[in-house]
Write a protein that holds these residues in place. Structure first.
Motif, PDB file in Angstrom:
ATOM      1  N   ARG A  98      -2.260  18.718  -0.124  1.00 48.07           N
ATOM      2  CA  ARG A  98      -2.845  17.551   0.537  1.00 48.07           C
ATOM      3  C   ARG A  98      -4.473  17.787   0.399  1.00 48.07           C
ATOM      4  NH1 ARG A  98       1.153  18.391   5.673  1.00 48.07           N
ATOM      5  NH2 ARG A  98      -0.136  19.910   6.009  1.00 48.07           N
ATOM      6  N   GLY A 101       0.826  -1.125   0.026  1.00 49.69           N
ATOM      7  CA  GLY A 101       0.130   0.042   0.019  1.00 49.69           C
ATOM      8  C   GLY A 101       0.853   1.160   0.151  1.00 49.69           C
ATOM      9  N   GLY A 102       0.270   2.507   0.304  1.00 49.50           N
ATOM     10  CA  GLY A 102       0.902   3.677   0.325  1.00 49.50           C
ATOM     11  C   GLY A 102       1.643   3.999  -0.871  1.00 49.50           C
ATOM     12  N   ALA A 103       2.753   4.963  -0.913  1.00 50.52           N
ATOM     13  CA  ALA A 103       3.520   5.245  -2.088  1.00 50.52           C
ATOM     14  C   ALA A 103       4.243   4.094  -2.567  1.00 50.52           C
ATOM     15  CB  ALA A 103       4.211   6.492  -2.194  1.00 50.52           C
ATOM     16  N   ASN A 117      -5.164  13.881  -2.398  1.00 53.85           N
ATOM     17  CA  ASN A 117      -3.906  14.061  -3.006  1.00 53.85           C
ATOM     18  C   ASN A 117      -2.653  13.467  -2.266  1.00 53.85           C
ATOM     19  OD1 ASN A 117      -2.557  14.640  -5.228  1.00 53.85           O
ATOM     20  ND2 ASN A 117      -2.181  16.796  -4.502  1.00 53.85           N
ATOM     21  N   TYR A 118      -2.416  12.295  -2.186  1.00 55.43           N
ATOM     22  CA  TYR A 118      -1.343  11.815  -1.690  1.00 55.43           C
ATOM     23  C   TYR A 118      -0.627  10.863  -2.575  1.00 55.43           C
ATOM     24  CZ  TYR A 118      -3.018  13.627   2.454  1.00 55.43           C
ATOM     25  OH  TYR A 118      -3.662  14.541   3.709  1.00 55.43           O
ATOM     26  N   SER A 119       0.595  10.853  -3.007  1.00 54.76           N
ATOM     27  CA  SER A 119       1.247  10.165  -4.189  1.00 54.76           C
ATOM     28  C   SER A 119       0.880   8.737  -3.922  1.00 54.76           C
ATOM     29  CB  SER A 119       2.669   9.964  -3.930  1.00 54.76           C
ATOM     30  OG  SER A 119       3.268  11.469  -3.852  1.00 54.76           O
ATOM     31  N   GLY A 120       0.936   8.079  -2.863  1.00 51.95           N
ATOM     32  CA  GLY A 120       0.266   6.670  -2.746  1.00 51.95           C
ATOM     33  C   GLY A 120      -1.150   6.428  -3.271  1.00 51.95           C
ATOM     34  N   ASP A 121      -1.911   7.070  -2.384  1.00 56.36           N
ATOM     35  CA  ASP A 121      -3.521   7.283  -2.746  1.00 56.36           C
ATOM     36  C   ASP A 121      -3.410   7.574  -4.447  1.00 56.36           C
ATOM     37  OD1 ASP A 121      -3.155   8.210  -0.168  1.00 56.36           O
ATOM     38  OD2 ASP A 121      -5.407   7.619   0.043  1.00 56.36           O
ATOM     39  N   PRO A 150       3.182   0.444  -4.689  1.00 58.07           N
ATOM     40  CA  PRO A 150       2.892   0.567  -6.292  1.00 58.07           C
ATOM     41  C   PRO A 150       4.317   0.474  -6.867  1.00 58.07           C
ATOM     42  CG  PRO A 150       1.312   1.952  -5.205  1.00 58.07           C
ATOM     43  CD  PRO A 150       2.048   1.416  -4.163  1.00 58.07           C
ATOM     44  N   VAL A 180       3.948  17.931  -5.950  1.00 58.12           N
ATOM     45  CA  VAL A 180       2.675  17.198  -5.917  1.00 58.12           C
ATOM     46  C   VAL A 180       1.657  18.172  -5.462  1.00 58.12           C
ATOM     47  CG1 VAL A 180       3.852  14.949  -5.234  1.00 58.12           C
ATOM     48  CG2 VAL A 180       3.498  16.915  -3.658  1.00 58.12           C
ATOM     49  N   GLY A 181       1.703  19.252  -5.456  1.00 55.28           N
ATOM     50  CA  GLY A 181       0.554  20.128  -4.794  1.00 55.28           C
ATOM     51  C   GLY A 181       0.010  19.706  -3.426  1.00 55.28           C
ATOM     52  N   PHE A 189       5.426  18.050   0.575  1.00 57.27           N
ATOM     53  CA  PHE A 189       4.703  18.971   1.463  1.00 57.27           C
ATOM     54  C   PHE A 189       5.567  19.799   2.273  1.00 57.27           C
ATOM     55  CE2 PHE A 189       1.585  15.374   0.949  1.00 57.27           C
ATOM     56  CZ  PHE A 189       0.607  15.942   0.104  1.00 57.27           C
ATOM     57  N   SER A 208      -2.136   4.090   2.127  1.00 57.13           N
ATOM     58  CA  SER A 208      -3.277   3.874   0.971  1.00 57.13           C
ATOM     59  C   SER A 208      -3.607   2.685   0.864  1.00 57.13           C
ATOM     60  CB  SER A 208      -2.793   4.373  -0.300  1.00 57.13           C
ATOM     61  OG  SER A 208      -3.420   4.002  -1.397  1.00 57.13           O
ATOM     62  N   GLY A 252       6.050  12.702  -3.498  1.00 54.82           N
ATOM     63  CA  GLY A 252       6.067  12.000  -2.488  1.00 54.82           C
ATOM     64  C   GLY A 252       5.615  12.926  -1.078  1.00 54.82           C
ATOM     65  N   ARG A 296       5.334   5.125 -13.042  1.00 54.28           N
ATOM     66  CA  ARG A 296       4.257   5.142 -12.062  1.00 54.28           C
ATOM     67  C   ARG A 296       4.266   6.374 -11.179  1.00 54.28           C
ATOM     68  NH1 ARG A 296       0.036   3.351 -12.330  1.00 54.28           N
ATOM     69  NH2 ARG A 296       0.462   1.377 -12.930  1.00 54.28           N
ATOM     70  N   LYS A 319      10.296  16.724  -3.845  1.00 53.95           N
ATOM     71  CA  LYS A 319       9.454  17.433  -4.968  1.00 53.95           C
ATOM     72  C   LYS A 319       8.207  16.369  -5.158  1.00 53.95           C
ATOM     73  CE  LYS A 319      11.857  20.912  -6.280  1.00 53.95           C
ATOM     74  NZ  LYS A 319      11.847  22.012  -5.336  1.00 53.95           N
ATOM     75  N   GLU A 359      -5.349   4.827  -9.202  1.00 55.57           N
ATOM     76  CA  GLU A 359      -4.914   4.739 -10.725  1.00 55.57           C
ATOM     77  C   GLU A 359      -4.490   3.380 -11.264  1.00 55.57           C
ATOM     78  OE1 GLU A 359      -3.266   9.466 -11.617  1.00 55.57           O
ATOM     79  OE2 GLU A 359      -1.856   7.605 -11.444  1.00 55.57           O
ATOM     80  N   MET A 407      -1.418   6.791  -6.798  1.00 55.79           N
ATOM     81  CA  MET A 407      -1.026   5.736  -7.429  1.00 55.79           C
ATOM     82  C   MET A 407      -1.599   4.314  -7.404  1.00 55.79           C
ATOM     83  SD  MET A 407       3.126   5.953  -7.393  1.00 55.79           S
ATOM     84  CE  MET A 407       3.391   6.652  -5.738  1.00 55.79           C
ATOM     85  N   ASN A 408      -2.371   4.316  -6.156  1.00 52.88           N
ATOM     86  CA  ASN A 408      -3.110   3.000  -5.979  1.00 52.88           C
ATOM     87  C   ASN A 408      -4.366   3.057  -6.662  1.00 52.88           C
ATOM     88  OD1 ASN A 408      -1.355   1.003  -3.897  1.00 52.88           O
ATOM     89  ND2 ASN A 408      -1.309   2.810  -3.298  1.00 52.88           N
TER      90      ASN A 408
END
Ligand SMILES: Nc1ncnc2c1ncn2[C@@H]1O[C@H](COP(=O)(O)OP(=O)(O)O)[C@@H](O)[C@H]1O
Ligand SMILES: Nc1ncnc2c1ncn2[C@@H]1O[C@H](COP(=O)(O)OP(=O)(O)O)[C@@H](O)[C@H]1O
Ligand SMILES: [Mg+2]
Ligand SMILES: [Mg+2]
Ligand SMILES: [Mg+2]
Ligand SMILES: [Mg+2]
Lengths: 206, 329, 329, 206
Positions: B148, A76-78, B105-109, A81, B145-146, A175, B80, A171, A119, A169, B114, B111-112
């Motif tokens: 959260r 899960g998470g980043a 909007n979190y990278s992990g969310d 994937p 990433v913009g 933030f 995620s 992940g 990805r 930049k 998508e 990607m999963n």
């Protein structure tokens, strides 16, 4: 260069390192993320090695596919994937092979790195695991069978360490903006352990 | 770590079981998953699927039901959910009218979700997505990433869910969700950290006399660590960040959410709301409705977030439309 | 003490203001009091008034509205409201059909409510009272003060409020309230203490590895200080104390409330509910409805209480009747 | 025996003592109650002395009535109605008086004690403030104008202290049963301060 047996050794060894360094990875993620990277990867690799126990004659492609899908479903998470995609791409490169030559091996790692980039859409210097994977793929591509795995490990370590001074930049650390500087990227560190396990496995073989 | 749990490894599974056992009229658990779906899935309509890491309860399972989500997928704590679980949810709720994914909007969310989208499309299901990024504590930039996604997400569920319930098309539902996203802003702050059960120690440290402005809902550091301020000062800071990012003119109408992060008593949330209401009154911004309580939490973190949603007639009607879920009714 | 407040002295006043500002459709504040009354007081019906010390939010102001309370009176934190405030509430909501006071069984509450009752009667208002004492952690005895009133009180509000809404007489409403009281039992436990704002330090201490079974909602000590146990063990202990006091036969129907004391995340409450539901299943006690969330809190205390209400047809219908309040709908 | 002026001195002095011992009272209440007794009484007496500032020629009865109603409206909890009722009953006993004789004074205290008993329905030995008020009323009734206020204070102190070994039967501490033994009752302690202020006021006069 690498056989199914060697490959299994590598992955089991990587698993051990991840479990050993679970807390360290989590603490790195607590500093600039959400503090679950160690737990996530430990859960994923635990599931992976359980699957490997029943590998019975699978080839490298099938093994990588199994590992990739397990990581995708369990991490899960980043990082799930991303690591998952990397292994799934390696699976395509090594499809049907019981062992691969050095150039084939490098192709696999390149495919993995490209998978992570596709990805995650990160670039070099974005302070992610890609900052380990891409340079490593390039390094290995410039070398041959006679590469010094000790040197490779040192190189991977340097790449991992270089994320310390980067500003994130991509992940969750992104933030934080500039405040991410001064911390190593957790995914880069876990990638270092993955490849340190590879290097040490290959050295033992030598 | 003091928690009412059995084992860190099983918190998500046991929580989902507990929810399904508590509210069988509203939700049911998809076997072998951490997915809650509406108990009544008969109606032919666009389906809404959301989800994310656990630890934000009642998000998202608490918003599954008539007029909001059709399914919520729970990942491990702050992690995620995985594509296979998301795919199971999408397949369970698709009624042939398409599925909208609401992603924070979190990278992990991203990607999963998508990956799940790709898998679902490969099976012939029409899937669209929206990405919520309401947290003004993070600078917006297309380069990185913009921002959260935090408590504002619940307004997306409510409004898009109401339109879907009325029988709108997937495009229309996606459009209204994007409209909400363009008009909703939030910011949070924390007084104390929280502990991921499997980690066993707090995600960050914060001094006895300190607070963190702009804290994320996973304990991601905020924008300012300061001496603890009064409720009025906190409310003013949060509102001014929000209004700086999304100016509101006199006479404009908003919905307000004062969201508790987990350990903050309702008493304190209402004290914060008192000031927020006064500030908006001063600026002659009309408050259509106020929501005070726990909507998007961070385990047992103490603190709150403030969300403003700029309304127009369509959003007002959809926000007010009836819904029957565990946490919104 | 980390709290989102302005000044300890004003927490109750500012909270009440914040509530009235947040929900003008549902409640309004009686000027110069800490009383919240229903926004729509037109209907001729028996009126229900409850209240108690503050710090138990959403009790009691959160239960003011159609089908529940007509007024809630907030005392200082953990301190019974005073007779003058109670009298103001009684006078504001009396519609000539009489007023029922719902009192939790604490000496202070009983005395203040009784004084208000005397004053109201002196002004010609018909007033009756019921005293809730659902906490099985305290031994019942007519010789001493008897048991404490805790989360079960909310079921009294709901059911008596529903009957009043239907136009029943004061006697009938009092009778059904007493029926609920005779059939409702609760018990709580705490993992961490809470701090009265004006006191500034926790009401008690509890070790990092300890919990207190039978904890009262004002931090009154419980019956057993033990090593922290699993959620399943906690659930089993609470349920067995309750069923020992109020045996339930196979096939009997109950309503269940898993009440958070303030700082305990919903995740943990649902994990507790999972076990409670399983225990009742094993005993073949039917669960008609389950309520999981914060109903009767203790500021930011961590912990929970479990309440069982034995239903019959009348209570079931009244429990299910619609209500429109801040915290119950 | 006691004039309006003396009476005001007493109450102001009692107020000071309550404020000084606010934390002590709260801590006693934390041990066997809910930890608000000090805060409750401090709030009540603060309001009382503010009202006293505008007493302009009120008699003892009117003053006690004012004090009683203020305590009822400002203290809340159990102690508000109890202290409030005590002063309201004293008001009836001293109605219209600019000063009272010793026997009249004692009647007032007796009326107060009886008021507490009527309102709280506690008995002697139930570990409440009544265990100070009732014995004191009896003690004073047995004495005359020449009573030693030092002795009275000592007696009140003993009564207060005797609550330590009692098991609470009324009030919040009663929920504790036998575990209330070993702690002084907060209301008995605040009553001690009230009467210690009386005794010290009377002594100064002597
Ligand atoms: N877009 C991305 N591209 C490459 N790597 C990324 C990206 N986003 C995150 N990562 C990697 O993932 C790591 C975090 O993984 P993890 O903590 O498991 O997930 P999460 O951030 O969802 O909690 C980061 O340290 C970083 O190396
Ligand atoms: N029934 C009663 N009769 C006499 N005194 C009582 C009674 N109940 C409580 N008290 C007194 O009140 C004190 C507690 O007051 P306080 O803490 O202000 O109120 P609460 O218990 O409502 O928090 C007790 O210590 C006791 O002396
Ligand atoms: Mg992480
Ligand atoms: Mg995570
Ligand atoms: Mg009290
Ligand atoms: Mg008290």
């Amino acid at each position: 260069m690498i056989s199914v047996e060697q490959f299994l050794k590598w992955i089991r060894f990587a698993h051990e390192k991840i479990q050993q360094h679970k807390n360290e990875l989590t603490e790195l993620d607590q500093a600039i993320g959400d503090g679950d990277h160690g737990v996530n990867l430990a859960r994923g690799f635990e599931a992976v090695v359980q699957k490997l126990d029943a590998h019975e004659g699978k080839d490298l492609g099938a093994l990588c596919q199994e590992i990739g899908m397990t990581l995708i479903a369990k991490v899960g998470g980043a990082s799930g994937p991303l690591y998952g995609t990397a292994f799934v791409r390696m699976a395509t490169a090594w499809k049907g092979k019981q062992s691969v030559t050095y150039p084939e091996f490098v192709q696999g790692i390149e495919a993995g790195a490209n998978g992570i980039q596709a990805r995650g859409k990160a670039g070099l210097g974005d302070k992610t695991m890609l900052d380990v994977w891409l340079p490593l793929a390039d390094y290995l591509a410039r070398e041959t069978e006679t590469v010094s795995w000790k040197e490779v490990e040192r190189f991977v370590y340097q790449q991992m360490k270089s994320t310390e001074s980067m500003e994130a930049k991509k992940g969750r650390a992104a933030f934080l903006g500039a405040r991410s500087i001064g911390h190593r990227d957790p995914g880069a560190v876990s990638s270092y352990y993955l490849f340190a396990a590879l290097c040490q496995t290959m050295e033992m073989k030598e | 770590m003091k928690k009412l749990i059995n084992h860190p490894e099983y918190v998500v599974q046991e929580m989902i079981e507990g929810m399904a056992l508590a509210h069988p009229q509203i939700v049911k658990k998809l076997p072998d998953t951490h997915v809650l779906v509406r108990a009544d899935l008969s109606k032919e309509k666009v389906a809404l699927v959301s989800g994310g890491g656990s630890g934000h309860e009642p998000s998202h399972g608490g918003f599954v039901g008539t007029g909001m989500l059709d399914a919520a997928v729970a990942g491990e704590v702050f992690t995620s959910p995985t594509p296979d679980q998301l795919l199971a949810a999408i397949k369970a709720v698709d009624r042939g009218k398409g599925v909208l994914l609401v992603i924070k909007n979190y990278s992990g969310d991203v990607m999963n979700f998508e990956m799940a989208m790709e898998l679902a499309e490969a099976e012939g299901i029409q899937v669209k997505k929206v990405i919520v990024d309401d947290d003004v504590a993070v600078k917006n930039s297309t380069y990185t990433v913009g921002r959260r996604g935090i408590a504002g997400t619940v307004f997306v569920h409510k409004i898009a869910g109401a339109l879907a319930e009325q029988g709108a098309s997937l495009d229309e539902v996606q459009k209204v969700a994007e409209k909400v996203i363009s008009r909703v802003r939030s910011m949070g702050m924390a007084l104390s950290p929280c502990t991921i059960p499997a980690v066993g120690k707090p995600g960050f440290e914060i001094g006895e006399d300190e607070m963190e402005m702009g804290m994320g809902i996973h304990g991601e550091p905020g924008i300012d660590r300061t001496k603890i301020a009064s409720a009025d000062e906190v409310a003013s800071t949060l509102v001014s960040y929000i209004l700086e990012d999304m100016p509101c003119r006199e006479g404009e109408r908003v919905a307000v959410m004062i969201n508790g992060l987990g350990a903050t008593p309702l008493m304190e949330l209402y004290i914060v709301n008192r000031k927020v209401a006064k500030l908006l009154q001063e600026k002659q911004i009309q408050v259509h409705k106020t929501f005070v309580g726990e909507y998007m939490t961070s385990l047992e973190m103490a603190g709150c977030s403030v969300t403003l949603l700029k309304l127009d007639d369509q959003l007002t009607e959809l926000l007010d439309a009836p819904a029957q879920t565990i946490a919104w009714s």
